[in-house]
Design a protein around this motif. Structure first.
Motif, PDB file in Angstrom:
ATOM      1  N   VAL A   1       0.872  -1.112  -0.008  1.00 44.64           N
ATOM      2  CA  VAL A   1      -0.090  -0.060   0.056  1.00 44.64           C
ATOM      3  C   VAL A   1       0.736   1.187  -0.007  1.00 44.64           C
ATOM      4  O   VAL A   1       0.540   2.364  -0.656  1.00 44.64           O
ATOM      5  N   THR A   2       1.854   1.096   0.640  1.00 38.90           N
ATOM      6  CA  THR A   2       2.914   2.432   0.789  1.00 38.90           C
ATOM      7  C   THR A   2       3.419   2.708  -0.472  1.00 38.90           C
ATOM      8  O   THR A   2       3.537   3.789  -1.078  1.00 38.90           O
TER       9      THR A   2
ATOM     10  N   THR B   1      -8.526  -4.387   0.973  1.00 38.20           N
ATOM     11  CA  THR B   1      -7.475  -3.751   1.542  1.00 38.20           C
ATOM     12  C   THR B   1      -7.308  -2.286   0.991  1.00 38.20           C
ATOM     13  O   THR B   1      -7.067  -1.349   1.796  1.00 38.20           O
TER      14      THR B   1
ATOM     15  N   ARG C   1       0.685   3.945  -2.943  1.00 39.40           N
ATOM     16  CA  ARG C   1       0.279   5.422  -2.777  1.00 39.40           C
ATOM     17  C   ARG C   1       1.318   6.516  -3.359  1.00 39.40           C
ATOM     18  O   ARG C   1       1.140   7.507  -3.758  1.00 39.40           O
TER      19      ARG C   1
ATOM     20  N   GLU D   1     -10.030   0.105   2.781  1.00 41.75           N
ATOM     21  CA  GLU D   1      -9.346   0.076   4.069  1.00 41.75           C
ATOM     22  C   GLU D   1      -8.424   1.165   4.438  1.00 41.75           C
ATOM     23  O   GLU D   1      -8.361   1.930   5.435  1.00 41.75           O
ATOM     24  N   ASN D   2      -7.603   1.326   3.122  1.00 40.25           N
ATOM     25  CA  ASN D   2      -6.702   2.381   3.138  1.00 40.25           C
ATOM     26  C   ASN D   2      -7.074   3.667   2.223  1.00 40.25           C
ATOM     27  O   ASN D   2      -6.370   4.517   1.922  1.00 40.25           O
TER      28      ASN D   2
END
Length: 219
Positions: A51-52, A75, A55, A78-79
Motif C-alpha cells: 500500500v505504501t 485492502t 500510494r 481500508e486504506n
C-alpha cells in the motif's frame, strides 16, 4: 509494446497510448515509475500489493485508475484508495488495450493457509503480442495464443514441475520470468534453465528482464 521488470512480480507494460503497472509489491522497486495510466493488482498478498508503494505511485499519478480483485479491493478500501473491482472474464479497456481478468483462486500454499482470490491478467492489442500475467495461480482456464507468458519462477506454493506443466499447457512464444524475489542468483539460474529447457519440446525462449531497461516486444 515494452515491458520493464521492476522486481519480483511487478511489471510495467507500455503501449503507444497506455502505461500499466502490475503488482507493485514489497519486493518491487517502483520509485522511478513517473507516469502510469493504470495500476492493476492480481491479489492482496504484500509481495503483490504494498500500500505504501502504491500510494507513492498514485501521488505521482493522481489520475491513474486502479483495478483489483475482490480481496485486494477490501485492502484498498481500508486504506482509502479508490479502485474498480476486476471480475473473471469481464474485459475492460485502458486506451487501446483490452484487459481480461482470468482465474479464481490463489494457488494452495499449504492446508493451514486459507486460499484467497487471484485474477491473472491478459493484455491484448491488435498488432501487438498478447501478454498474460497469472499472479499466483497456474490453474486458470486454457488460453489461446499467448505470445508472452510471465512465469512465476519460485514461490512457497510452487514446484518447478508445476511451472513447466503450466508453460507447456499455455505454449507461449517466449516467457518472461517473474516472482523471483526470494531466490539467490545460483538458484534463480537453475530454475530458468529448467523452464527454458523443458517448457516446450525443444525448449522455450526465456527473456530475462531482471536487469534490463524497458524491453521491446513485437509480433
Amino acid at each position: 509494446m515494452k515491458i520493464t521488470h521492476l522486481g519480483h512480480a511487478c511489471l510495467l507494460v507500455e503501449y503507444a497510448d497506455a502505461r500499466m503497472l502490475i503488482d507493485p509489491g514489497s519486493f518491487s522497486d517502483v520509485a522511478a515509475v513517473s507516469v502510469v495510466d493504470a495500476v492493476l493488482i492480481t491479489h492482496q498478498h504484500a509481495d503483490h500489493l504494498d500500500v505504501t508503494k502504491l500510494r507513492g505511485v498514485l501521488e505521482r499519478n493522481p489520475d491513474a485508475s486502479v483495478f483489483a480483485d475482490t480481496g485486494s479491493l477490501r485492502t484498498l478500501q481500508e486504506n482509502d484508495i479508490e479502485a474498480t473491482e476486476n471480475r473473471a472474464g469481464q474485459s475492460f479497456e485502458i486506451g487501446s488495450v483490452r484487459v481480461t481478468p482470468i482465474g479464481q483462486q490463489h494457488a494452495e500454499i499449504h492446508p493451514y493457509v486459507d486460499r484467497i482470490p487471484n485474477l491473472g491478467l491478459m493484455f491484448q492489442v491488435e498488432g501487438e503480442p498478447t501478454l498474460f500475467h497469472p499472479g499466483d495461480a497456474l490453474d486458470g482456464q486454457p488460453l489461446d495464443r499467448i505470445d508472452i507468458l510471465a512465469v512465476p519462477v519460485s514461490a512457497p506454493w510452487g514446484a518447478v514441475k508445476e511451472t513447466i506443466a503450466f508453460v507447456r499447457r499455455i505454449a507461449p512464444r517466449e516467457v518472461v520470468p517473474i516472482h523471483d524475489g526470494t531466490l539467490s542468483e545460483a538458484g534463480r539460474a537453475m530454475y530458468l534453465q529448467h523452464i527454458g529447457d523443458f517448457g516446450l519440446d525443444g525448449g522455450v525462449p526465456v527473456r530475462d528482464l531482471r536487469r534490463e531497461k524497458a524491453t521491446e516486444f513485437t509480433l
